[in-house]
Design a protein around this motif. Structure first.
Motif, PDB file in Angstrom:
ATOM      1  N   ARG A  45      21.775  29.102  -1.538  1.00  0.00           N
ATOM      2  CA  ARG A  45      20.504  28.826  -0.840  1.00  0.00           C
ATOM      3  C   ARG A  45      20.275  27.315  -0.843  1.00  0.00           C
ATOM      4  NH1 ARG A  45      16.242  32.982  -3.159  1.00  0.00           N
ATOM      5  NH2 ARG A  45      15.024  32.389  -1.328  1.00  0.00           N
ATOM      6  N   ARG A  46      19.787  26.794   0.280  1.00  0.00           N
ATOM      7  CA  ARG A  46      19.660  25.343   0.426  1.00  0.00           C
ATOM      8  C   ARG A  46      18.192  24.929   0.439  1.00  0.00           C
ATOM      9  NH1 ARG A  46      24.282  22.854   2.244  1.00  0.00           N
ATOM     10  NH2 ARG A  46      23.259  21.104   1.216  1.00  0.00           N
ATOM     11  N   TRP A  47      17.964  23.695  -0.009  1.00  0.00           N
ATOM     12  CA  TRP A  47      16.596  23.175  -0.122  1.00  0.00           C
ATOM     13  C   TRP A  47      16.228  22.291   1.061  1.00  0.00           C
ATOM     14  CZ3 TRP A  47      13.340  25.072  -3.649  1.00  0.00           C
ATOM     15  CH2 TRP A  47      13.884  25.772  -4.724  1.00  0.00           C
ATOM     16  N   PHE A  48      14.992  22.421   1.505  1.00  0.00           N
ATOM     17  CA  PHE A  48      14.399  21.562   2.548  1.00  0.00           C
ATOM     18  C   PHE A  48      15.183  21.635   3.857  1.00  0.00           C
ATOM     19  CE2 PHE A  48      13.444  19.886  -1.694  1.00  0.00           C
ATOM     20  CZ  PHE A  48      12.102  20.193  -1.713  1.00  0.00           C
ATOM     21  N   VAL A  49      15.455  22.870   4.241  1.00  0.00           N
ATOM     22  CA  VAL A  49      16.261  23.122   5.434  1.00  0.00           C
ATOM     23  C   VAL A  49      15.518  22.629   6.675  1.00  0.00           C
ATOM     24  CG1 VAL A  49      17.440  24.918   6.739  1.00  0.00           C
ATOM     25  CG2 VAL A  49      17.123  25.173   4.274  1.00  0.00           C
ATOM     26  N   GLY A  50      16.224  21.883   7.501  1.00  0.00           N
ATOM     27  CA  GLY A  50      15.636  21.372   8.746  1.00  0.00           C
ATOM     28  C   GLY A  50      15.011  19.996   8.589  1.00  0.00           C
TER      29      GLY A  50
END
Ligand code: COA
Ligand code: AMP
Length: 633
Positions: A45-50
């Motif tokens: 899971r990735r942080w601050f997507v976009g």
């Protein structure tokens, strides 16, 4: 009423998006995120997507834009060369923008990799920030590594440009980097198009026309570059660290999560305010150097100390205290081994008392287990809290720590205290079941991992999954073993793999075995980490020679010591190779390294039930005794 640390930690696990979304307000974003955390089911899971941001903007330009351009960003102090310098945030912005122009002029664009092989000088920080500025991905290689290790990193990262200095300075010798770099490029399959060489006055590097560019000349004509927006999830850097084979792991750090986690840590873990001086006495080649010499202090608007020296011998064990006084250091971060070295040279702490240390609020230790004895001694000399915290290259910041900015938790010697926000740490048995408080197990972190933790290994996503997430599904395997007590304090006791910790440096015994096995006379070998009073652990090698070899054993052992120094580097601190007739093994042929290590350390151990021939252990003990080990004290 002030929130307790336990409440805050609970919230970080129950509502990670709320917690880190709030923490992210400490950062300038060029574009807001679509989601704080990518949806469940995605891996990782990735942080601050976009979101879009720029790490150099957050570490440098925004402070200048806010009117703090005259504040000191970097204090450089090199006790061996006598050099000192201070760079303000404006200086740092000018030079970083200019060096970004040098890189751009060499064709480096967003996503390109730049290897940095530099010592502890301001230009190293400038080169790192310049990469971040244009979205290039830096990979800093520690100066104590040999040409072969440098070549492996140049190849794996497929670096377009290498930035290097002509030399590093070690006590008593100048380490010429350029011949090592030339040799690395000669053996690398990926040939970087250019190198940029900073000529230091202690050694002049021979230049290859057309390929090698002089730093000073290039800076004079470079066009300054602005900070470009990058995605929060884009890579900021790759940092290679020892894995269980000779092939190092390229730990990838992203921009957004890293910015947020480091910004959170400065006031809360280190108790720092903008404008104050923070000092991590580490090396920029290691993760602690990346995070706490370069990025975190600058992101938080502090002054950072860049110290090109050693805790002892440059010129004496009082140099740390001279630096604390001279630069008004509020928090010092180093490895326990540095304190053992200081204590060895200044057992009564006389040198502490020659300086005014009243600025110092706390000492932070990490990189290896803090033995309670060293911790207690440091505390008695300094009279400030000594805070152990637990780290890995993979995480980029603390997994467990203390939190004076929120609440100084009672210190329990031997424990790096409690899990940091977002870290849900458990101790599991071999079947993946949680052990009761106090029981030893594999230390793991329940997913999702918090911001700054690595989203992949460079060019090795399968290895990432297999090495860290396979054994305990749903958890990150730290490869550290230890226990958690009834109060939630974590105790990190040992690695579960073949990594050893020498003077706070992480080294792979497997990688050393690969080198020893390449010696023509060595049929079989094993390397183990034995206790060392200064460095914590030291590697020793056992060699079984090929049949028919009848050269003097001492000669072969010396060649093996030289081979490791040449192929891995002096940092391996490999000084002892012992020739033995056979290695102890299980009936299935597995070498019993743990038994050899325990014998060397004069510890009792349980004879493995599966041992093939117990008599070999007596032979090993005799060989170790001849070499000065395995002597009960
Ligand atoms: N470039 C070239 N060589 C280097 C080097 C570098 N950047 N760093 C270390 N080396 C060399 C040393 O000169 C030494 O060479 P030698 O075998 O010829 O003596 C060898 O690598 C081993 O270095 P080290 O293990 O550091 O031992 P040391 O005796 O030089 O110093 C300490 C011992 C304890 C003073 C030192 O290790 C230290 O300051 N440790 C702190 C560790 C630290 O900051 N860790 C980071 C994690 S927080
Ligand atoms: P590195 O990736 O080089 O930072 O090394 C990480 C390893 O160092 C960890 O996996 C631990 O084995 C060890 N380590 C780091 N900090 C601590 C600590 N505070 N206590 C015990 N071990 C530590």
């Amino acid at each position: 009423m002030r929130q307790s640390y336990d409440d805050l930690h609970r919230r970080s696990l129950a509502d990670p998006e709320g917690f880190w979304g709030e923490a992210a307000s400490a950062i300038d974003w060029f574009k807001p995120w679509d989601r704080v955390l990518s949806p469940e089911g995605e891996f990782p899971r990735r942080w601050f997507v976009g979101a879009e941001t720029n790490t150099c903007h957050n570490a440098v330009d925004r402070h200048v834009l806010a009117g703090r351009g005259d504040a000191v960003a970097v204090y450089y102090d090199s006790p061996i060369t006598g050099a000192k310098a201070r760079l303000t945030y404006s200086d740092l912005m000018d030079q970083t923008a200019r060096f970004a122009g040098v890189l751009k002029g060499l064709g480096v664009t967003k996503g390109d990799r730049v290897v940095i092989y530099m010592p502890m000088i301001p230009e190293t920080i400038i080169a790192m920030l310049a990469c971040a500025r244009i979205g290039a991905v830096h990979s800093v290689v520690f100066g104590g590594f040999a040409a072969n290790e440098l070549a492996v990193r140049i190849d794996d990262s497929r670096a377009k440009v290498v930035v290097a200095a002509s030399c590093g300075i070690e006590p008593g010798r100048v380490v010429a980097y350029k011949p090592l770099l030339d040799s690395a490029i000669a053996t690398a399959k990926n040939k970087p198009a250019h190198t940029v060489i900073l000529q230091r006055r202690q050694a002049k590097a021979a230049m290859t026309p057309g390929r090698d560019i002089d730093w000073t000349e290039a800076m004079a004509t470079a066009t300054p570059q602005p900070c470009v927006p990058v995605k929060a999830t884009d890579p900021l850097y790759i940092l290679y660290t020892s894995g269980t084979t000779g092939e190092p792991k390229g730990v990838v750090r992203d921009n957004g999560g890293h910015l947020v986690a480091l910004a959170w840590s400065m006031p809360n873990i280190y108790g720092m305010a903008p404008g104050e001086t923070f000092w991590a006495a580490s090396d920029v080649g290691w993760v602690v150097g990346h995070s706490y010499i370069v990025y975190a202090p600058l992101i938080h608007g502090c002054a950072t100390v860049l110290f090109e020296g050693k805790p002892v011998g440059t010129p004496d064990a009082g140099v740390f205290w001279r630096i604390v006084e001279e630069y008004d250091v509020k928090a010092l971060f180093t490895a326990p081994t540095a304190f053992r070295a200081i204590r060895r040279d200044d057992p009564e702490g006389r040198l502490f008392r020659q300086y005014n240390l009243s600025s110092l609020r706390a000492l932070y230790l990490a990189g290896e287990r803090s033995d309670p004895d060293t911790l207690g001694w440091a505390e008695s000399q300094l009279g400030v809290p000594v805070i152990d915290h637990w780290w890995q290259t993979e995480t980029g910041w603390s997994i467990a720590a203390n939190y004076p900015g929120i609440e100084l938790l009672p210190i329990k010697p031997g424990s790096p205290a409690k899990a940091a926000p977002g870290w849900d740490i458990r101790a599991l048995d071999d079947d993946g079941k949680e052990v009761a408080p106090g029981g030893i197990g594999a230390l793991v972190a329940k997913l999702p991992l918090p911001p700054s933790a690595f989203p992949t290994l460079w060019n090795a996503h399968e290895r990432y999954q297999a090495a860290y997430f396979k054994r305990f599904p749903g958890y990150y395997e730290t490869a550290d073993a230890g226990y958690i007590d009834a109060d939630g304090y974590i105790y990190v006791m040992a690695r579960t793999d073949d990594i050893i910790n020498v003077a706070g440096h992480r080294l792979s015994t497997g990688a050393m075995e690969e080198v020893l096995a390449s010696h023509a006379d060595v049929a079989e070998c094993a390397v183990v980490g034995v206790q060392d009073p200064l460095k914590g652990q030291a590697p020793i090698g056992f060699l079984v020679l090929s049949s028919g070899v009848n050269r003097p054993h001492a000669e072969i052992a010396a060649e093996c010591v030289r081979l490791i120094r040449d192929r891995i580097g002096p940092v391996a601190a490999f000084k002892t190779a012992i020739v033995v007739d056979r290695l102890p093994k299980t009936r299935s042929g597995k070498v019993l390294r743990g038994a050899m290590q325990k014998i060397a350390d004069s510890q009792t151990f349980k004879m493995p039930a599966t041992i093939d021939d117990p008599a070999i252990l007596a032979e090993i003990e005799a060989a170790l005794q001849l070499a000065g080990y395995a002597r009960p004290s």
